[in-house]
Design an enzyme around this catalytic site. Structure first.
Site, PDB file in Angstrom:
ATOM      1  CE  LYS A   1      -3.343   2.817   2.854  1.00 43.96           C
ATOM      2  NZ  LYS A   1      -3.978   2.856   4.007  1.00 43.96           N
TER       3      LYS A   1
ATOM      4  CD  GLU B   1      -5.193   9.438  10.298  1.00 37.67           C
ATOM      5  OE1 GLU B   1      -5.485   9.548   9.200  1.00 37.67           O
ATOM      6  OE2 GLU B   1      -4.178   8.513  10.638  1.00 37.67           O
TER       7      GLU B   1
HETATM    8  C1  LIG Z   1      -4.320  11.043   3.230  1.00 37.53           C
HETATM    9  C2  LIG Z   1      -5.644  11.391   3.571  1.00 37.53           C
HETATM   10  O1  LIG Z   1      -6.514  10.693   4.190  1.00 37.53           O
HETATM   11  C3  LIG Z   1      -6.182   9.646   5.097  1.00 37.53           C
HETATM   12  C4  LIG Z   1      -7.184   9.412   6.042  1.00 37.53           C
HETATM   13  C5  LIG Z   1      -8.269   8.804   5.772  1.00 37.53           C
HETATM   14  C6  LIG Z   1      -8.885   8.157   4.719  1.00 37.53           C
HETATM   15  C7  LIG Z   1      -7.816   8.106   3.787  1.00 37.53           C
HETATM   16  C8  LIG Z   1      -7.981   7.022   2.576  1.00 37.53           C
HETATM   17  O2  LIG Z   1      -9.058   6.493   2.263  1.00 37.53           O
HETATM   18  O3  LIG Z   1      -7.175   7.124   1.509  1.00 37.53           O
HETATM   19  C9  LIG Z   1      -6.466   8.272   3.925  1.00 37.53           C
HETATM   20  O4  LIG Z   1      -5.750   7.146   4.600  1.00 37.53           O
HETATM   21  C10 LIG Z   1      -5.976  12.817   3.367  1.00 37.53           C
HETATM   22  O5  LIG Z   1      -6.923  13.266   3.782  1.00 37.53           O
HETATM   23  O6  LIG Z   1      -5.243  13.484   2.574  1.00 37.53           O
END
Ligand SMILES: C=C(O[C@H]1C=CC=C(C(=O)O)[C@@H]1O)C(=O)O
Length: 449
Positions: free
Chosen positions: A205, A254
């Site tokens: 990932k 987060e």
């Molecule tokens: C990297 C980001 O979100 C992260 C946090 C929640 C969901 C995410 C996703 O589904 O890709 C990302 O991991 C951003 O908002 O720039």
């Protein structure tokens, strides 16, 4: 020297605006409406600046040294429990691999500021902390008089101005000119290439980010932006860190880590879907997200990595059985709450050092994913996706991951968003998801009615 006095509860946004009028230096804002905690700082009594991959551990050492000879007074017992006494505010870059550009000038790899004045509040108490670095040669009477004069000016400002309306500021009527730092097609190609690498087994990932530059005719209103963000995202950490004419700000959902009396709380947050326009559509999209193999996979990398990191720091780690939906204004995510009991002698900065960057913003496994970000992303992330927050005495504090954020200076802003890419990611869907994430700051700045 740090003195904390009780003060009446005030709207933190208002204090942020008043601090500007007092002209005491750079401002800092941190608040999460749902848990009624806010910290608003101004000026600088001391600052810890660090560089390089050891930026977090060096900050921890410097903070221990600064605290060692501190004289700490609390003029009441009726003060917010965790934020009274000296508190440092600041953050860290996402990484130290990518070369820094002018965009992030004045935002060093690590920066923790002991503000001159800090207003802090919880649900029913508020305090005002005054910090000063004093040595034996200081003209202490003069220093004390300067503090008294500042407090008189603050008290006058609180009495002579009325608290701002709690209404959300209307969108501005300004036209936004937006410009992708990397053309959309190129970013989607990057995503497609990352998918190839994942399928070839280079890593499992990677989170790829993009940035958009926004411009309008008049300067952006930082105070109104914070107010819009706080009102639209009550569950998010709304933050702003000023460095001269620049503000790094955002509303991130987060939490990286919160530490209170040896208990730490964190979360895995990864996996996204849009909100529906009707209750039925929203429920349907939420159910799809909960049962999506792609999103569950993307999420599990984060859960596993956090659990492993905490196992060396904590005597006991608790991970929720399954993720639930975190529903935000225009996007929903998978969230797994995680808690732990810190082993004695460990503080929040050690937890940050081990947890950051989680695969919610970096990738899995960590090192090849970070190398791919450095080589392929063509973006200076600076503090975007890095830890931002505060640390107090006793190892307590709270840091969030600086997402849904941007760097605002005058009439210009650079906004950031990233997406977790796995083997079955689709470049177009990831692009659309990044647009939803960018909307947070675009609307915050007063655009997108
Ligand atoms: C990297 C980001 O979100 C992260 C946090 C929640 C969901 C995410 C996703 O589904 O890709 C990302 O991991 C951003 O908002 O720039």
């Amino acid at each position: 020297m740090s003195i904390t006095l009780p003060i009446a509860l005030h709207d933190p946004q208002w204090l942020f605006t008043l601090f500007q009028q007092l002209d005491l230096g750079d401002r800092f804002f941190w608040s999460r409406s749902v848990d009624a905690r806010a910290l608003v700082g101004v000026g600088q009594a001391a600052a810890i600046e660090t560089t390089g991959p050891e930026r977090v551990s060096s900050a921890a050492t410097a903070w221990r040294e600064l605290r060692r000879d501190a004289i700490i007074e609390k003029i009441s017992t009726d003060l917010p429990a965790y934020t009274s006494g000296p508190v440092l505010l600041g953050g860290f870059t996402f990484d130290t691999l990518t070369p820094r550009t002018d965009l992030w000038q004045n935002f060093p790899d690590g920066l923790l500021i002991l503000p001159y004045l800090l207003f802090h509040s919880d649900e029913d108490k508020a305090g005002l902390t005054i910090n000063a670095l004093v040595d034996a040669t200081d003209a202490y009477e003069q220093r004390a008089n300067a503090v008294i004069e500042t407090l008189q000016r603050l008290s006058h400002a609180l009495q002579s101005t009325s608290a701002p309306s709690t209404e959300k500021p209307a969108p501005t009527n300004e036209e936004f000119i937006t410009h992708n730092l990397l053309p959309a097609e190129q970013w989607k190609n990057q995503v497609a290439q990352a998918v190839e690498k994942i399928r070839a087994g280079e890593f499992e990932k990677v989170v790829l980010a993009r940035a958009v530059q926004v411009e309008q005719a008049n300067p952006f209103d930082v105070d109104a932006t914070l107010q819009r963000l706080s009102q639209s995202y009550p569950g998010a950490y709304v933050f702003a860190i000023q460095r001269g004419s620049r503000y790094f700000m955002g509303a991130t959902p987060e939490r990286l880590v919160c530490s209170e009396d040896g208990q730490i709380q964190t979360m895995a947050l990864a996996g996204s879907a849009p909100r529906g326009t009707t209750a039925e559509e929203d429920e349907h999209l939420g159910n799809e997200l909960l049962h999506s193999e792609k999103n569950q996979g993307e999420h599990q990398f984060v859960v596993t990595t956090i659990r492993d990191a905490l196992s060396t720091l904590c005597s006991r780690v608790w991970v929720a059985d399954a993720p639930h939906l975190l529903k935000l204004k225009n996007i929903q995510h998978l969230e797994t709450p995680i808690m732990g009991d810190l082993l004695p002698g460990h503080s929040i900065l050690e937890a940050i050092e081990d947890l950051h960057p989680t695969p919610a913003v970096g990738g899995y496994p960590r090192l090849p994913a970070l190398a791919a970000i450095g080589a392929d992303e063509h973006l200076d992330r600076g503090w975007y996706a890095g830890p931002v927050g505060w640390i107090g005495t006793g190892g307590n504090g709270e840091f969030a991951v600086a997402l849904r954020s941007g760097l605002v200076e005058g009439r210009q802003a650079t906004l950031f968003a990233g997406c977790g890419i796995v083997a079955d990611s689709n470049p177009e869907s990831e692009y659309q998801e990044s647009c939803l994430k960018l909307q947070v700051m675009l609307r915050g700045l007063g655009g997108e009615k």
